[in-house]
Motif scaffolding. Structure first.
Motif, PDB file in Angstrom:
ATOM      1  N   TRP A 119      10.776  -5.427  -1.823  1.00 40.60           N
ATOM      2  CA  TRP A 119      10.742  -5.586  -3.273  1.00 40.60           C
ATOM      3  C   TRP A 119       9.947  -4.464  -3.945  1.00 40.60           C
ATOM      4  CZ3 TRP A 119       7.285  -9.907  -5.666  1.00 40.60           C
ATOM      5  CH2 TRP A 119       7.438  -9.932  -7.057  1.00 40.60           C
ATOM      6  N   PRO A 121       6.843  -4.351  -5.626  1.00 42.83           N
ATOM      7  CA  PRO A 121       6.345  -4.514  -6.994  1.00 42.83           C
ATOM      8  C   PRO A 121       5.099  -3.661  -7.247  1.00 42.83           C
ATOM      9  CG  PRO A 121       5.608  -6.351  -5.648  1.00 42.83           C
ATOM     10  CD  PRO A 121       6.523  -5.508  -4.783  1.00 42.83           C
ATOM     11  N   TRP A 122       4.878  -3.319  -8.477  1.00 43.11           N
ATOM     12  CA  TRP A 122       3.674  -2.716  -9.013  1.00 43.11           C
ATOM     13  C   TRP A 122       3.163  -1.545  -8.174  1.00 43.11           C
ATOM     14  CZ3 TRP A 122      -1.900  -4.378  -8.337  1.00 43.11           C
ATOM     15  CH2 TRP A 122      -2.727  -3.772  -9.285  1.00 43.11           C
TER      16      TRP A 122
END
Length: 163
Positions: A119, A121-122
Motif C-alpha cells: 500500500w 501510505p504516507w
C-alpha cells in the motif's frame, strides 16, 4: 555474493510475488531466531540484516538504472524482522519462554507488513520514491515499524477489550 545476499539466498527469485516469498522466508527464520534467543537475538539479527541490506543492495545495484528490482528481498527481510521485533519484545517482556511465539503475533506482523509494504501510505511511499539504496531499504523499514505498531495495537485491543 552481493546478489546472493540481496536476493536472500534465492528467495527473491521465487515467482510470482518475490516480496511475499521473501517476507514468508523472513518470518519463518525470524520465529526460529526468536525461539533460539528471544527478543534480544532477533533485535541483533534485525540490526545486522539491515546493515547487510544497505551494503549488499548498494553493491548489487551499482550502475543499474532502476535499483528497486523485484528480486531484491533483503529489504523485506529487514522490514519483516523489524515488524516481528514488536510482538517478540512483548512476549519477552511478559517473561514467556523463547519457545513461545504464538501464531497470532507473527501472522499479524506478516500480514500487516505485506499490507503496508504494498500500500505504501504516507512516509512509506515517500521513502520508496526517494530511490537508490536508501529508497529500497527505507520503505520496508518504515513498513516494518507501521506493521509492528499496528500488531501491538491489535494485540492490546484483543487482550484488553475482547479477551
Amino acid at each position: 555474493m552481493h546478489r546472493m545476499i540481496a536476493t536472500w539466498f534465492g528467495a527473491g527469485d521465487i515467482r510470482p510475488a518475490p516480496g511475499t516469498w521473501g517476507s514468508a522466508v523472513a518470518v519463518a527464520l525470524g520465529v526460529v531466531i526468536h525461539w533460539i534467543g528471544s527478543f534480544p537475538l532477533l533485535a541483533l539479527a534485525t540490526i545486522a540484516v539491515t546493515a547487510l541490506g544497505f551494503w549488499s543492495v548498494s553493491h548489487y545495484t551499482k550502475g543499474m538504472e532502476d535499483p528497486d528490482r523485484s528480486e531484491i528481498v533483503i529489504d523485506e527481510v529487514a522490514g519483516q524482522w523489524l515488524a516481528l521485533c514488536f510482538p517478540s519484545y512483548g512476549f519477552w517482556h511478559a517473561g514467556l519462554p523463547s519457545t513461545e511465539f504464538p501464531w497470532p503475533g507473527w501472522l499479524a506482523a506478516f500480514l500487516l507488513f505485506r499490507l503496508f509494504d504494498i500500500w505504501k501510505p504516507w512516509i512509506i511511499g515517500r521513502a520508496d520514491r526517494e530511490g537508490g539504496t536508501m529508497g529500497v531499504m527505507m520503505d520496508d523499514l518504515w513498513a516494518g515499524v507501521f506493521a509492528g505498531l499496528t500488531t501491538m495495537i491489535c494485540a492490546g485491543i484483543w487482550h484488553g477489550l475482547i479477551a
